[in-house]
Scaffold this motif. Structure first.
Motif, PDB file in Angstrom:
ATOM      1  N   ASP A 136     -59.535 -31.860   2.877  1.00  0.00           N
ATOM      2  CA  ASP A 136     -58.169 -31.998   2.382  1.00  0.00           C
ATOM      3  C   ASP A 136     -57.482 -33.039   3.262  1.00  0.00           C
ATOM      4  O   ASP A 136     -57.151 -32.754   4.415  1.00  0.00           O
ATOM      5  CB  ASP A 136     -57.439 -30.652   2.459  1.00  0.00           C
ATOM      6  N   PRO A 137     -57.275 -34.253   2.756  1.00  0.00           N
ATOM      7  CA  PRO A 137     -56.684 -35.308   3.580  1.00  0.00           C
ATOM      8  C   PRO A 137     -55.334 -34.938   4.182  1.00  0.00           C
ATOM      9  O   PRO A 137     -54.971 -35.443   5.252  1.00  0.00           O
ATOM     10  CB  PRO A 137     -56.552 -36.478   2.597  1.00  0.00           C
ATOM     11  N   SER A 138     -54.585 -34.054   3.525  1.00  0.00           N
ATOM     12  CA  SER A 138     -53.259 -33.699   4.035  1.00  0.00           C
ATOM     13  C   SER A 138     -53.326 -32.982   5.375  1.00  0.00           C
ATOM     14  O   SER A 138     -52.326 -32.908   6.098  1.00  0.00           O
ATOM     15  CB  SER A 138     -52.512 -32.835   3.020  1.00  0.00           C
ATOM     16  N   LEU A 139     -54.499 -32.459   5.720  1.00  0.00           N
ATOM     17  CA  LEU A 139     -54.642 -31.769   7.006  1.00  0.00           C
ATOM     18  C   LEU A 139     -54.603 -32.731   8.191  1.00  0.00           C
ATOM     19  O   LEU A 139     -54.453 -32.296   9.338  1.00  0.00           O
ATOM     20  CB  LEU A 139     -55.948 -30.973   7.035  1.00  0.00           C
ATOM     21  N   LEU A 140     -54.747 -34.028   7.926  1.00  0.00           N
ATOM     22  CA  LEU A 140     -54.726 -35.022   9.001  1.00  0.00           C
ATOM     23  C   LEU A 140     -53.477 -35.890   8.990  1.00  0.00           C
ATOM     24  O   LEU A 140     -53.067 -36.370  10.049  1.00  0.00           O
ATOM     25  CB  LEU A 140     -55.953 -35.930   8.902  1.00  0.00           C
ATOM     26  N   LEU A 141     -52.888 -36.094   7.841  1.00  0.00           N
ATOM     27  CA  LEU A 141     -51.764 -37.009   7.735  1.00  0.00           C
ATOM     28  C   LEU A 141     -50.588 -36.522   8.576  1.00  0.00           C
ATOM     29  O   LEU A 141     -50.168 -35.367   8.470  1.00  0.00           O
ATOM     30  CB  LEU A 141     -51.337 -37.169   6.271  1.00  0.00           C
ATOM     31  N   GLY A 142     -50.087 -37.410   9.403  1.00  0.00           N
ATOM     32  CA  GLY A 142     -48.954 -37.075  10.259  1.00  0.00           C
ATOM     33  C   GLY A 142     -49.319 -36.526  11.617  1.00  0.00           C
ATOM     34  O   GLY A 142     -48.435 -36.352  12.459  1.00  0.00           O
ATOM     35  N   VAL A 143     -50.606 -36.243  11.856  1.00  0.00           N
ATOM     36  CA  VAL A 143     -51.023 -35.793  13.186  1.00  0.00           C
ATOM     37  C   VAL A 143     -50.976 -36.998  14.129  1.00  0.00           C
ATOM     38  O   VAL A 143     -51.584 -38.038  13.836  1.00  0.00           O
ATOM     39  CB  VAL A 143     -52.436 -35.185  13.158  1.00  0.00           C
ATOM     40  N   PRO A 144     -50.259 -36.908  15.250  1.00  0.00           N
ATOM     41  CA  PRO A 144     -50.188 -38.055  16.174  1.00  0.00           C
ATOM     42  C   PRO A 144     -51.535 -38.298  16.844  1.00  0.00           C
ATOM     43  O   PRO A 144     -52.070 -37.416  17.504  1.00  0.00           O
ATOM     44  CB  PRO A 144     -49.128 -37.627  17.191  1.00  0.00           C
ATOM     45  N   MET A 145     -52.062 -39.482  16.662  1.00  0.00           N
ATOM     46  CA  MET A 145     -53.379 -39.808  17.199  1.00  0.00           C
ATOM     47  C   MET A 145     -53.266 -40.521  18.545  1.00  0.00           C
ATOM     48  O   MET A 145     -52.244 -41.114  18.874  1.00  0.00           O
ATOM     49  CB  MET A 145     -54.148 -40.677  16.197  1.00  0.00           C
ATOM     50  N   SER A 146     -54.352 -40.452  19.315  1.00  0.00           N
ATOM     51  CA  SER A 146     -54.429 -41.113  20.626  1.00  0.00           C
ATOM     52  C   SER A 146     -53.313 -40.664  21.550  1.00  0.00           C
ATOM     53  O   SER A 146     -52.749 -41.451  22.315  1.00  0.00           O
ATOM     54  CB  SER A 146     -54.404 -42.636  20.454  1.00  0.00           C
ATOM     55  N   ALA A 147     -52.988 -39.375  21.475  1.00  0.00           N
ATOM     56  CA  ALA A 147     -51.958 -38.789  22.332  1.00  0.00           C
ATOM     57  C   ALA A 147     -52.584 -37.650  23.131  1.00  0.00           C
ATOM     58  O   ALA A 147     -53.622 -37.099  22.744  1.00  0.00           O
ATOM     59  CB  ALA A 147     -50.797 -38.272  21.487  1.00  0.00           C
ATOM     60  N   PRO A 148     -51.968 -37.258  24.242  1.00  0.00           N
ATOM     61  CA  PRO A 148     -52.545 -36.190  25.064  1.00  0.00           C
ATOM     62  C   PRO A 148     -52.632 -34.841  24.357  1.00  0.00           C
ATOM     63  O   PRO A 148     -53.404 -33.986  24.781  1.00  0.00           O
ATOM     64  CB  PRO A 148     -51.592 -36.111  26.269  1.00  0.00           C
ATOM     65  N   ASP A 149     -51.861 -34.665  23.271  1.00  0.00           N
ATOM     66  CA  ASP A 149     -51.872 -33.381  22.570  1.00  0.00           C
ATOM     67  C   ASP A 149     -52.437 -33.487  21.159  1.00  0.00           C
ATOM     68  O   ASP A 149     -52.251 -32.588  20.343  1.00  0.00           O
ATOM     69  CB  ASP A 149     -50.460 -32.791  22.515  1.00  0.00           C
ATOM     70  N   THR A 150     -53.163 -34.564  20.881  1.00  0.00           N
ATOM     71  CA  THR A 150     -53.704 -34.752  19.534  1.00  0.00           C
ATOM     72  C   THR A 150     -54.581 -33.574  19.101  1.00  0.00           C
ATOM     73  O   THR A 150     -54.445 -33.063  17.984  1.00  0.00           O
ATOM     74  CB  THR A 150     -54.514 -36.056  19.451  1.00  0.00           C
ATOM     75  N   GLY A 151     -55.485 -33.144  19.970  1.00  0.00           N
ATOM     76  CA  GLY A 151     -56.371 -32.038  19.623  1.00  0.00           C
ATOM     77  C   GLY A 151     -55.610 -30.758  19.353  1.00  0.00           C
ATOM     78  O   GLY A 151     -55.913 -30.040  18.399  1.00  0.00           O
ATOM     79  N   ARG A 152     -54.617 -30.463  20.179  1.00  0.00           N
ATOM     80  CA  ARG A 152     -53.833 -29.237  19.991  1.00  0.00           C
ATOM     81  C   ARG A 152     -53.070 -29.284  18.680  1.00  0.00           C
ATOM     82  O   ARG A 152     -53.029 -28.290  17.929  1.00  0.00           O
ATOM     83  CB  ARG A 152     -52.870 -29.045  21.152  1.00  0.00           C
ATOM     84  N   VAL A 153     -52.447 -30.422  18.394  1.00  0.00           N
ATOM     85  CA  VAL A 153     -51.678 -30.540  17.151  1.00  0.00           C
ATOM     86  C   VAL A 153     -52.585 -30.411  15.942  1.00  0.00           C
ATOM     87  O   VAL A 153     -52.241 -29.752  14.953  1.00  0.00           O
ATOM     88  CB  VAL A 153     -50.905 -31.873  17.126  1.00  0.00           C
ATOM     89  N   GLN A 154     -53.776 -31.033  16.011  1.00  0.00           N
ATOM     90  CA  GLN A 154     -54.705 -30.930  14.885  1.00  0.00           C
ATOM     91  C   GLN A 154     -55.173 -29.491  14.693  1.00  0.00           C
ATOM     92  O   GLN A 154     -55.258 -28.997  13.561  1.00  0.00           O
ATOM     93  CB  GLN A 154     -55.907 -31.847  15.110  1.00  0.00           C
ATOM     94  N   ARG A 155     -55.450 -28.805  15.791  1.00  0.00           N
ATOM     95  CA  ARG A 155     -55.870 -27.410  15.700  1.00  0.00           C
ATOM     96  C   ARG A 155     -54.744 -26.549  15.093  1.00  0.00           C
ATOM     97  O   ARG A 155     -54.993 -25.704  14.232  1.00  0.00           O
ATOM     98  CB  ARG A 155     -56.251 -26.888  17.084  1.00  0.00           C
ATOM     99  N   ASP A 156     -53.523 -26.789  15.524  1.00  0.00           N
ATOM    100  CA  ASP A 156     -52.385 -26.046  14.970  1.00  0.00           C
ATOM    101  C   ASP A 156     -52.231 -26.320  13.479  1.00  0.00           C
ATOM    102  O   ASP A 156     -51.884 -25.422  12.700  1.00  0.00           O
ATOM    103  CB  ASP A 156     -51.095 -26.417  15.703  1.00  0.00           C
TER     104      ASP A 156
END
Length: 205
Positions: A136-156
């Motif tokens: 589902d592409p919407s699960l990635l759109l808007g996630v800030p990339m190349s940031a110290p919290d990218t993984g946490r935001v994506q997991r959330d």
């Protein structure tokens, strides 16, 4: 049908691994990027995936093994490019980049019987792998990339969508020279480690 996606840039001097310069020249950084990409594609080629897709910014070279579909990356931010890569999949898919040449086929053989998504954290706060049972592409759109919290935001984002998330082991991305040493030590028999050793030996002369 399980799809393995690799999102990558053509290893051209001045266009890849710019944080490796210095201490390496743009040409040397590109040679390290090519070795990292070759190791990554080799690991993917040795899996039992139904489809292997290289989502490429640039043109393929002789580093590309047989058995891969090559599709161009779309324009836009990294979140948009990752989302577009998943949009071309009809079934379960796992996406990785070219920055973890220490990856093994065993790490890439994930199942979705007990979870809806997989996430592999990177030690810099990002992620090196994302798997989705139902892309589902919407699960990635808007996630800030190349940031110290990218993984946490994506997991959330995944958990906020009600998905059961499985964890892959954390890996180090090759971003700078210190990372390169860590990754080479983790996979000392790979092409990346050999190329790093060759460049260091040349610099020591």
């Amino acid at each position: 049908m399980t799809t393995l996606l690799v999102i990558a840039k053509e290893p051209r001097p001045g266009k890849v691994k710019t944080r490796l310069t210095p201490p390496f020249s743009p040409e040397e950084a590109a040679s390290l990027a090519e070795a990292a990409l070759a190791d990554t594609l080799d690991a993917v080629a040795r899996t039992s995936a139904d489809r292997r897709v290289l989502v490429l910014d640039g043109s393929p070279g002789d580093w590309l093994p047989c058995g891969f579909e090559v599709v161009p990356q779309c324009s836009g931010g990294l979140d948009q490019r990752l989302a577009a890569a998943f949009s071309g999949c009809d079934g379960p898919a796992l996406l990785i980049g070219m920055d973890t040449p220490q990856v093994t086929p065993e790490l890439l053989c994930v199942g979705f019987d007990d979870c809806d998504a997989w996430l592999g954290d990177a030690t810099d706060g990002g992620f090196w792998a994302l798997g989705l049972a139902c892309p589902d592409p919407s699960l990635l759109l808007g996630v800030p990339m190349s940031a110290p919290d990218t993984g946490r935001v994506q997991r959330d984002r995944l958990r906020g969508a009600g998905l059961r998330v499985g964890d892959l082991p954390a890996l180090t991305d090759v971003d700078d020279a210190a990372d390169a040493e860590v990754v080479a030590a983790a996979a000392p028999r790979g092409r990346f480690a050999a190329e790093l050793a060759r460049l260091k030996a040349g610099a020591a002369r």
